[in-house]
Design a protein around this motif. Structure first.
Motif, PDB file in Angstrom:
ATOM      1  N   ASN A   1     -33.140 -25.385 -56.749  1.00  0.00           N
ATOM      2  CA  ASN A   1     -32.289 -24.725 -55.750  1.00  0.00           C
ATOM      3  C   ASN A   1     -31.856 -23.330 -56.162  1.00  0.00           C
ATOM      4  O   ASN A   1     -31.168 -22.647 -55.418  1.00  0.00           O
ATOM      5  CB  ASN A   1     -31.036 -25.568 -55.521  1.00  0.00           C
TER       6      ASN A   1
ATOM      7  N   ARG B   1     -30.007 -20.419 -53.894  1.00  0.00           N
ATOM      8  CA  ARG B   1     -28.573 -20.263 -54.161  1.00  0.00           C
ATOM      9  C   ARG B   1     -28.241 -18.955 -54.848  1.00  0.00           C
ATOM     10  O   ARG B   1     -27.088 -18.732 -55.240  1.00  0.00           O
ATOM     11  CB  ARG B   1     -28.067 -21.441 -54.995  1.00  0.00           C
TER      12      ARG B   1
ATOM     13  N   GLU C   1     -28.915 -17.741 -57.807  1.00  0.00           N
ATOM     14  CA  GLU C   1     -28.305 -17.902 -59.129  1.00  0.00           C
ATOM     15  C   GLU C   1     -28.955 -17.037 -60.210  1.00  0.00           C
ATOM     16  O   GLU C   1     -28.476 -16.982 -61.338  1.00  0.00           O
ATOM     17  CB  GLU C   1     -28.351 -19.376 -59.548  1.00  0.00           C
TER      18      GLU C   1
END
Ligand code: C2E
Ligand code: CA
Ligand code: CA
Ligand code: CA
Length: 279
Positions: free
Chosen positions: A32, A36, A38
């Motif tokens: 993910n 997301r 990140e």
């Protein structure tokens, strides 16, 4: 990023050790991470040893996970590689690095090259050339300001498709460098057949150049080899003034390492440029 969604079943057993548990944790969190948002890129300056000026930077990925904290690439790149997730991650890295470099150029800073690491999976992907061309077109970055870092391991299997691929990359106008040079097992013969621009001396050789005669011999030989082949040569992992002096005396073109700067988040790299810092 849809490609990351492929189901992958994991079976936990009591015997599973801490290491494989962490691996599973990282693997599922990685799925993910692109969506997301990140990941961030850090940029490490590359300096021309003669002029002392910053001439480029290597983009290095960092993963800021809400629970795991800052996960260094050494802990997730190989997992991303094995699972194929590196293709989506690598595409993000390429686009972000090119867009950032173009933004700095448009803001009026000296034009620098940005170097991006290419993984084996990306190298093997059928749409590599198309992806590169698309990113260059979308971001508007001139190809000569992009450098692709390749490792010798990419050439180990069957060399013929690699030669063809490298020529197609080169035809786009980008620079090609060999990362961690001297640590792989491939033969030197590829150097004369591949359209390479730069050799990067691995930091394991640089670490002991002022103490170990064998490493000195290797580093001076790589510099001579590069120059005889009309390639530029950059030393990685330069941590001390003594190492830099040695490299300067032996005609190494560029340096990268903690001695000048560690990899920096974009705003800190920009600050270096604002201050006009050099060697
Ligand atoms: P690399 O491509 O050889 O990158 C250089 C590594 O050396 C970086 O570690 C950098 O922080 C570190 N380094 C730089 N100067 C010094 C120094 O003076 N001393 C020491 N001891 N280390 C120094 P980092 O950022 O942890 O990256 C590790 C590896 O992860 C990279 O090695 C590269 O193989 C991989 N990697 C990082 N970012 C990416 C990426 O975007 N894509 C891919 N495929 N791989 C990446
Ligand atoms: Ca590299
Ligand atoms: Ca390297
Ligand atoms: Ca490395």
């Amino acid at each position: 990023a849809k490609k990351l969604g492929r189901n992958n079943f994991q079976f936990y057993t009591p015997a599973m050790n801490e290491e494989s548990l962490e691996r599973v944790r990282i693997e599922s969190a990685l799925r993910n991470a692109v969506e997301r948002d990140e990941f961030v890129l850090y940029y490490q300056p590359q300096i021309d040893i003669k002029s002392g000026k910053i001439v480029g930077m290597e983009a290095l990925i960092r993963w800021q996970h809400p629970e795991l904290g800052m996960v260094p690439p050494g802990r997730f790149i190989s997992i991303a590689e094995e699972t194929g997730m590196i293709v989506a991650i690598g595409a993000w890295v390429l686009r972000t690095a090119c867009a950032q470099n173009k933004a700095w150029q448009d803001a009026g800073f000296d034009r620098l090259r940005v170097a991006v690491n290419l993984s084996a999976r990306q190298f093997g992907a059928s749409d590599l050339i198309e992806n590169l061309a698309t990113v260059l077109r979308d971001t508007g970055l001139e190809p000569k300001y992009l450098e692709i870092e390749l490792t010798e391991s990419l050439f180990m299997s069957d060399i013929t498709p690699a030669v063809d691929l490298l020529h197609r990359m080169k035809a786009l106008g980008v620079n090609l460098s060999i990362d961690d040079f001297g640590t792989g097992y491939s033969s030197l013969s590829y150097l004369s057949r591949f359209p390479i621009d730069v050799l990067k001396i691995d930091r394991s050789f640089v670490a002991d150049i002022t103490r170990d005669a064998n490493d000195e011999a290797i580093v001076t030989s790589i510099i001579a080899l590069a120059h005889n082949l009309k390639l530029a040569v950059i030393a990685e992992g330069v941590e001390t003034g003594e190492q830099l002096d040695y490299l300067r005396r032996h005609g190494c073109d560029e340096m990268q390492g903690y001695y000048f700067s560690k990899p920096l988040p974009a705003h800190e790299f920009e600050q270096l440029m604002v201050e006009g810092r050099g060697l």
